[in-house]
Design a protein around this motif. Sequence first.
Motif, PDB file in Angstrom:
ATOM      1  N   LEU A   1     111.560  83.264  50.092  1.00 35.13           N
ATOM      2  CA  LEU A   1     112.198  83.775  51.317  1.00 35.13           C
ATOM      3  C   LEU A   1     111.464  83.165  52.507  1.00 35.13           C
ATOM      4  O   LEU A   1     110.240  83.265  52.591  1.00 35.13           O
ATOM      5  N   VAL A   2     112.228  82.528  53.405  1.00 36.65           N
ATOM      6  CA  VAL A   2     111.621  82.021  54.637  1.00 36.65           C
ATOM      7  C   VAL A   2     112.217  82.785  55.813  1.00 36.65           C
ATOM      8  O   VAL A   2     113.400  82.642  56.130  1.00 36.65           O
ATOM      9  N   ASN A   3     111.412  83.626  56.433  1.00 39.90           N
ATOM     10  CA  ASN A   3     111.844  84.354  57.628  1.00 39.90           C
ATOM     11  C   ASN A   3     111.576  83.475  58.833  1.00 39.90           C
ATOM     12  O   ASN A   3     110.460  83.453  59.370  1.00 39.90           O
ATOM     13  N   ASN A   4     112.607  82.726  59.222  1.00 39.83           N
ATOM     14  CA  ASN A   4     112.449  81.761  60.305  1.00 39.83           C
ATOM     15  C   ASN A   4     113.192  82.170  61.583  1.00 39.83           C
ATOM     16  O   ASN A   4     112.791  81.797  62.679  1.00 39.83           O
ATOM     17  N   ALA A   5     114.273  82.975  61.450  1.00 38.37           N
ATOM     18  CA  ALA A   5     115.063  83.329  62.640  1.00 38.37           C
ATOM     19  C   ALA A   5     114.170  84.006  63.672  1.00 38.37           C
ATOM     20  O   ALA A   5     113.327  84.835  63.330  1.00 38.37           O
ATOM     21  N   GLY A   6     114.331  83.625  64.908  1.00 41.19           N
ATOM     22  CA  GLY A   6     113.514  84.240  65.957  1.00 41.19           C
ATOM     23  C   GLY A   6     114.097  83.950  67.324  1.00 41.19           C
ATOM     24  O   GLY A   6     114.865  83.000  67.502  1.00 41.19           O
ATOM     25  N   ILE A   7     113.724  84.783  68.275  1.00 35.18           N
ATOM     26  CA  ILE A   7     114.175  84.583  69.657  1.00 35.18           C
ATOM     27  C   ILE A   7     113.009  84.844  70.611  1.00 35.18           C
ATOM     28  O   ILE A   7     112.027  85.485  70.240  1.00 35.18           O
ATOM     29  N   GLY A   8     113.159  84.388  71.842  1.00 36.22           N
ATOM     30  CA  GLY A   8     112.165  84.683  72.879  1.00 36.22           C
ATOM     31  C   GLY A   8     112.849  85.370  74.041  1.00 36.22           C
ATOM     32  O   GLY A   8     114.074  85.376  74.134  1.00 36.22           O
ATOM     33  N   ALA A   9     112.051  85.977  74.900  1.00 36.39           N
ATOM     34  CA  ALA A   9     112.590  86.544  76.149  1.00 36.39           C
ATOM     35  C   ALA A   9     111.450  86.550  77.152  1.00 36.39           C
ATOM     36  O   ALA A   9     110.351  86.978  76.814  1.00 36.39           O
ATOM     37  N   PRO A  10     111.704  86.035  78.359  1.00 39.79           N
ATOM     38  CA  PRO A  10     110.614  85.985  79.330  1.00 39.79           C
ATOM     39  C   PRO A  10     110.314  87.368  79.902  1.00 39.79           C
ATOM     40  O   PRO A  10     111.181  88.235  79.933  1.00 39.79           O
ATOM     41  N   GLY A  11     109.084  87.565  80.328  1.00 45.74           N
ATOM     42  CA  GLY A  11     108.746  88.804  81.026  1.00 45.74           C
ATOM     43  C   GLY A  11     107.346  89.295  80.720  1.00 45.74           C
ATOM     44  O   GLY A  11     106.943  89.354  79.558  1.00 45.74           O
TER      45      GLY A  11
ATOM     46  N   VAL B   1     114.692  91.312  66.166  1.00 47.79           N
ATOM     47  CA  VAL B   1     114.945  90.025  65.502  1.00 47.79           C
ATOM     48  C   VAL B   1     113.660  89.453  64.890  1.00 47.79           C
ATOM     49  O   VAL B   1     113.655  89.006  63.745  1.00 47.79           O
ATOM     50  N   ASN B   2     112.550  89.482  65.647  1.00 49.32           N
ATOM     51  CA  ASN B   2     111.330  88.782  65.203  1.00 49.32           C
ATOM     52  C   ASN B   2     110.476  89.601  64.242  1.00 49.32           C
ATOM     53  O   ASN B   2     109.673  89.035  63.507  1.00 49.32           O
ATOM     54  N   LEU B   3     110.626  90.931  64.266  1.00 46.83           N
ATOM     55  CA  LEU B   3     109.754  91.761  63.421  1.00 46.83           C
ATOM     56  C   LEU B   3     110.559  92.616  62.428  1.00 46.83           C
ATOM     57  O   LEU B   3     110.311  92.577  61.222  1.00 46.83           O
ATOM     58  N   THR B   4     111.552  93.363  62.955  1.00 42.39           N
ATOM     59  CA  THR B   4     112.344  94.202  62.042  1.00 42.39           C
ATOM     60  C   THR B   4     113.158  93.313  61.096  1.00 42.39           C
ATOM     61  O   THR B   4     113.306  93.641  59.916  1.00 42.39           O
ATOM     62  N   GLY B   5     113.662  92.192  61.585  1.00 38.22           N
ATOM     63  CA  GLY B   5     114.440  91.273  60.730  1.00 38.22           C
ATOM     64  C   GLY B   5     113.635  90.845  59.505  1.00 38.22           C
ATOM     65  O   GLY B   5     114.054  91.072  58.367  1.00 38.22           O
ATOM     66  N   PRO B   6     112.452  90.225  59.693  1.00 40.92           N
ATOM     67  CA  PRO B   6     111.635  89.857  58.528  1.00 40.92           C
ATOM     68  C   PRO B   6     111.309  91.059  57.638  1.00 40.92           C
ATOM     69  O   PRO B   6     111.311  90.943  56.409  1.00 40.92           O
ATOM     70  N   PHE B   7     111.055  92.221  58.247  1.00 39.04           N
ATOM     71  CA  PHE B   7     110.756  93.424  57.456  1.00 39.04           C
ATOM     72  C   PHE B   7     111.951  93.759  56.554  1.00 39.04           C
ATOM     73  O   PHE B   7     111.789  93.992  55.345  1.00 39.04           O
ATOM     74  N   LEU B   8     113.167  93.756  57.127  1.00 32.58           N
ATOM     75  CA  LEU B   8     114.360  94.099  56.332  1.00 32.58           C
ATOM     76  C   LEU B   8     114.587  93.086  55.212  1.00 32.58           C
ATOM     77  O   LEU B   8     114.934  93.447  54.085  1.00 32.58           O
ATOM     78  N   LEU B   9     114.381  91.801  55.540  1.00 31.14           N
ATOM     79  CA  LEU B   9     114.591  90.776  54.505  1.00 31.14           C
ATOM     80  C   LEU B   9     113.573  90.900  53.385  1.00 31.14           C
ATOM     81  O   LEU B   9     113.912  90.764  52.207  1.00 31.14           O
TER      82      LEU B   9
END
Length: 285
Positions: free
Chosen positions: A84-94, A110-118
């Motif tokens: 399993l490669v958890n690669n999907a990710g996004i950024g947001a400025p702030g 997306v960056n943390l819960t997504g990999p956890f669910l997968l």
Amino acid sequence: MKIKGKIALITGGGTGIGAAIAERFVAEGAKVCITGRRQEVLDKVAKSLPTGVVVTCSGDVSREEDVSRMVLTAVDFGGKLDVLVNNAGIGAPGAVADLDMKDWRRVMEVNLTGPFLLMKAAIPHMIGNGGGSIINISSVGGLRCLPNRSAYCTSKAALIMLTRQAALDYGPYKIRCNAVCPGGIRTAMTEHDFGSVGVLLGMDNDTFFSTISSNIPLQRFGDASEISGLCAHLASDESSFTTGAAYVVDGGSSIVSVVGASITNQLKKKTENEGQIAKPGEVKR
Ligand code: NAD
């Protein structure tokens, strides 16, 4: 062909680093299930690969029902799940005080819960199969701070700890779990994120990228293929004793302090001007 016969699920496999990992895994003998938000983008990557070695599944990594579908698609396709490669990710400025709550939540989803669910959905299949390899694409931003990226860096740091935790809990089941921390890799994400800072500073993209590159020991941004090679190694039995590690792949950027980076550049200019070291293409005798 170091991962011949293995079945891998790669999230965010339609673009940038994820697409490069899919291509490399297929070249190394694996079959891949690539997932991402847009079906047409996944189809394009699938078309570029030989038939019979790739299946696609569109969906959102932050939605539990989509994640179950992704894992089942991979298992149906290959009869098992090895990687399993958890690669999907996004950024947001702030920075903290001005970061929109909606953006904070989305980055975490997306960056943390997504990999956890997968991982939660994939691990039972891996246990049933006698083991597996999980590769979480974190970031140098999970180890070092980036200006104005409080949500992104926090999510990527937490992903490294989630990686270590899974390495500990599932080591007895022969499941290895490692993180990869890329530095600047030139993809759509960096063109967008860094490019927008460049615009603020009145620089075109190329000038801005070469300005940042001058502070990286290898003096350049990386290519997505320079991440996929390490992922193939971590997916393979060559790395059979490696788990809970966080690999930095950043051209050396995280070894230099900010003071050191600017001194290195000044020294390089001075020694080049004074002819003490060879310029590119010149041989010093
Ligand atoms: P990218 O934007 O090309 O790739 C991100 C992928 O994630 C895209 O395919 C996108 O469709 C997918 N994605 C985003 N949200 C999703 C969601 N909710 N559900 C499913 N898929 C979703 O950028 P990239 O540079 O290839 O980034 C890949 C990974 O590498 C990311 O996790 C990123 O944080 C990490 N990374 C990139 C760099 C870099 O310099 N490019 C540096 C460090 C870490």
